[in-house]
Design a protein around this motif. Structure first.
Motif, PDB file in Angstrom:
ATOM      1  N   GLY A   1      90.594  -4.335 -15.091  1.00 53.43           N
ATOM      2  CA  GLY A   1      89.178  -5.324 -15.220  1.00 53.43           C
ATOM      3  C   GLY A   1      88.758  -5.485 -16.819  1.00 53.43           C
ATOM      4  N   LYS A   2      89.753  -5.260 -17.756  1.00 51.26           N
ATOM      5  CA  LYS A   2      89.711  -5.339 -19.156  1.00 51.26           C
ATOM      6  C   LYS A   2      90.647  -6.127 -19.911  1.00 51.26           C
ATOM      7  N   LYS A   3      90.387  -6.827 -20.749  1.00 52.55           N
ATOM      8  CA  LYS A   3      91.353  -7.442 -21.400  1.00 52.55           C
ATOM      9  C   LYS A   3      91.649  -7.116 -22.711  1.00 52.55           C
ATOM     10  N   TRP A   4      90.931  -6.451 -23.438  1.00 49.48           N
ATOM     11  CA  TRP A   4      91.187  -6.203 -24.981  1.00 49.48           C
ATOM     12  C   TRP A   4      92.309  -5.375 -25.245  1.00 49.48           C
ATOM     13  N   TRP A   5      92.652  -4.283 -24.446  1.00 45.40           N
ATOM     14  CA  TRP A   5      93.761  -3.600 -24.600  1.00 45.40           C
ATOM     15  C   TRP A   5      95.315  -4.382 -24.764  1.00 45.40           C
ATOM     16  N   ARG A   6      95.115  -5.540 -24.056  1.00 44.28           N
ATOM     17  CA  ARG A   6      96.108  -6.490 -23.926  1.00 44.28           C
ATOM     18  C   ARG A   6      96.689  -6.969 -25.546  1.00 44.28           C
ATOM     19  N   ASN A   7      95.691  -7.102 -26.399  1.00 53.82           N
ATOM     20  CA  ASN A   7      96.225  -7.544 -27.645  1.00 53.82           C
ATOM     21  C   ASN A   7      97.071  -6.475 -28.289  1.00 53.82           C
TER      22      ASN A   7
ATOM     23  N   THR B   1      99.685  -5.010 -26.464  1.00 57.93           N
ATOM     24  CA  THR B   1     101.129  -4.742 -25.886  1.00 57.93           C
ATOM     25  C   THR B   1     102.185  -5.203 -26.716  1.00 57.93           C
ATOM     26  N   GLY B   2     103.544  -5.025 -26.170  1.00 55.36           N
ATOM     27  CA  GLY B   2     104.475  -5.261 -27.000  1.00 55.36           C
ATOM     28  C   GLY B   2     104.789  -4.407 -28.297  1.00 55.36           C
ATOM     29  N   ASP B   3     104.798  -5.236 -29.086  1.00 55.63           N
ATOM     30  CA  ASP B   3     104.936  -4.555 -30.511  1.00 55.63           C
ATOM     31  C   ASP B   3     103.689  -4.151 -31.155  1.00 55.63           C
ATOM     32  N   GLY B   4     102.521  -4.430 -30.370  1.00 50.13           N
ATOM     33  CA  GLY B   4     101.262  -3.882 -30.970  1.00 50.13           C
ATOM     34  C   GLY B   4     100.619  -4.794 -31.918  1.00 50.13           C
ATOM     35  N   ALA B   5      99.565  -4.337 -32.696  1.00 51.29           N
ATOM     36  CA  ALA B   5      98.924  -5.116 -33.756  1.00 51.29           C
ATOM     37  C   ALA B   5      98.193  -4.219 -34.508  1.00 51.29           C
ATOM     38  N   PRO B   6      97.629  -4.720 -35.581  1.00 50.35           N
ATOM     39  CA  PRO B   6      96.974  -3.927 -36.523  1.00 50.35           C
ATOM     40  C   PRO B   6      95.634  -3.822 -36.153  1.00 50.35           C
ATOM     41  N   LEU B   7      94.847  -2.743 -36.529  1.00 52.92           N
ATOM     42  CA  LEU B   7      93.498  -2.664 -36.319  1.00 52.92           C
ATOM     43  C   LEU B   7      93.079  -1.627 -37.280  1.00 52.92           C
ATOM     44  N   THR B   8      91.532  -1.536 -37.225  1.00 51.59           N
ATOM     45  CA  THR B   8      91.057  -0.407 -38.107  1.00 51.59           C
ATOM     46  C   THR B   8      90.182   0.311 -37.171  1.00 51.59           C
ATOM     47  N   ILE B   9      90.063   1.642 -37.483  1.00 64.76           N
ATOM     48  CA  ILE B   9      89.371   2.725 -36.623  1.00 64.76           C
ATOM     49  C   ILE B   9      88.387   3.569 -37.346  1.00 64.76           C
ATOM     50  N   LEU B  10      87.342   3.610 -37.047  1.00 68.80           N
ATOM     51  CA  LEU B  10      86.125   4.436 -37.747  1.00 68.80           C
ATOM     52  C   LEU B  10      86.638   5.895 -37.442  1.00 68.80           C
ATOM     53  N   LEU B  11      86.577   6.654 -38.451  1.00 68.89           N
ATOM     54  CA  LEU B  11      86.973   8.194 -38.263  1.00 68.89           C
ATOM     55  C   LEU B  11      86.219   8.988 -39.308  1.00 68.89           C
ATOM     56  N   ALA B  12      85.304   9.801 -38.923  1.00 68.15           N
ATOM     57  CA  ALA B  12      84.326  10.633 -39.847  1.00 68.15           C
ATOM     58  C   ALA B  12      83.667   9.580 -40.754  1.00 68.15           C
ATOM     59  N   GLY B  13      83.349   8.584 -40.276  1.00 65.39           N
ATOM     60  CA  GLY B  13      82.424   7.540 -41.180  1.00 65.39           C
ATOM     61  C   GLY B  13      83.426   6.707 -42.301  1.00 65.39           C
ATOM     62  N   VAL B  14      84.667   6.768 -42.129  1.00 65.81           N
ATOM     63  CA  VAL B  14      85.524   5.798 -42.704  1.00 65.81           C
ATOM     64  C   VAL B  14      86.479   5.207 -42.021  1.00 65.81           C
ATOM     65  N   GLU B  15      86.420   3.722 -42.273  1.00 64.69           N
ATOM     66  CA  GLU B  15      87.368   2.912 -41.631  1.00 64.69           C
ATOM     67  C   GLU B  15      88.690   3.006 -42.164  1.00 64.69           C
ATOM     68  N   ARG B  16      89.760   3.149 -41.285  1.00 63.02           N
ATOM     69  CA  ARG B  16      90.894   3.496 -41.518  1.00 63.02           C
ATOM     70  C   ARG B  16      91.854   2.412 -40.796  1.00 63.02           C
TER      71      ARG B  16
ATOM     72  N   THR C   1      97.229   3.697 -22.235  1.00 57.43           N
ATOM     73  CA  THR C   1      96.730   4.477 -23.310  1.00 57.43           C
ATOM     74  C   THR C   1      97.193   3.432 -24.481  1.00 57.43           C
ATOM     75  N   VAL C   2      96.169   3.183 -25.374  1.00 59.09           N
ATOM     76  CA  VAL C   2      96.521   2.574 -26.742  1.00 59.09           C
ATOM     77  C   VAL C   2      96.757   3.794 -27.623  1.00 59.09           C
ATOM     78  N   THR C   3      97.941   3.638 -28.291  1.00 56.58           N
ATOM     79  CA  THR C   3      98.227   4.744 -29.111  1.00 56.58           C
ATOM     80  C   THR C   3      98.088   4.022 -30.714  1.00 56.58           C
ATOM     81  N   VAL C   4      97.371   4.730 -31.437  1.00 55.76           N
ATOM     82  CA  VAL C   4      96.872   4.374 -32.987  1.00 55.76           C
ATOM     83  C   VAL C   4      97.698   5.143 -33.953  1.00 55.76           C
ATOM     84  N   ARG C   5      98.487   4.642 -34.626  1.00 61.48           N
ATOM     85  CA  ARG C   5      99.262   5.352 -35.821  1.00 61.48           C
ATOM     86  C   ARG C   5      98.549   4.827 -37.034  1.00 61.48           C
ATOM     87  N   LEU C   6      97.986   5.684 -37.853  1.00 64.23           N
ATOM     88  CA  LEU C   6      97.235   5.163 -39.017  1.00 64.23           C
ATOM     89  C   LEU C   6      98.365   5.148 -40.088  1.00 64.23           C
TER      90      LEU C   6
END
Length: 114
Positions: free
Chosen positions: A69-75, A77-92, A107-112
Motif C-alpha cells: 500500500g506504499k510506494k516510497w520504498w520502491r525508490n 529497489t535494485g541498486d538502491g539510492a542515496p538518502l539522508t537520515i536524522l540520527l541523534a539530531g544530526v543528518e547523516r 526492509t530498507v537497509t541503510v549504510r551510512l
C-alpha cells in the motif's frame, strides 16, 4: 477514499516529523523513529518521511509496514539510492537498498557514508 487516506497520512507524517525534530521531544521520540530525506526517482521531488528504525551492527533497518500500500520504498529497489537520515539530531548521508523477503516483508537497509 484514497484522497482522504493520503491527506490523513500527510497530516500524521507532519506531526511525527515535528515531534522527531523538536528540541524537547526529539531525544525521546528519536530512539525508534527518525526522518529520512531522498529525491524521488520518477518525480524528482525532495521527500521527507518519518520512519521507524532499528540498528543492526553498522546498518540501519527500516521495516515497511503494509508495503503493497506504499510506494516510497520502491525508490530504493535494485541498486538502491542515496538518502539522508536524522540520527541523534544530526543528518547523516547514506545509501539505502530495499529488499522483499519470501514472506512479502520489505526492509530498507541503510549504510551510512563514511
Amino acid at each position: 477514499m484514497s484522497g482522504v487516506f493520503q491527506a490523513t497520512a500527510r497530516a500524521v507524517n507532519r506531526g511525527a516529523t515535528a515531534l522527531i525534530t523538536s528540541p524537547q521531544w526529539g531525544r525521546i521520540v528519536g530512539l525508534g523513529l527518525t526522518t529520512i530525506r531522498y529525491t524521488g526517482r520518477r518525480s524528482g521531488r525532495n521527500v521527507e518521511l518519518p520512519v521507524g528504525y532499528r540498528r543492526k551492527g553498522g546498518d540501519i533497518l527500516i521495516g515497511v509496514a503494509m508495503p503493497d500500500g506504499k510506494k516510497w520504498w520502491r525508490n530504493f529497489t535494485g541498486d538502491g539510492a542515496p538518502l539522508t537520515i536524522l540520527l541523534a539530531g544530526v543528518e547523516r548521508p547514506g545509501h539505502a537498498v530495499a529488499t522483499r523477503d519470501a514472506r512479502g516483508r520489505v526492509t530498507v537497509t541503510v549504510r551510512l557514508d563514511g
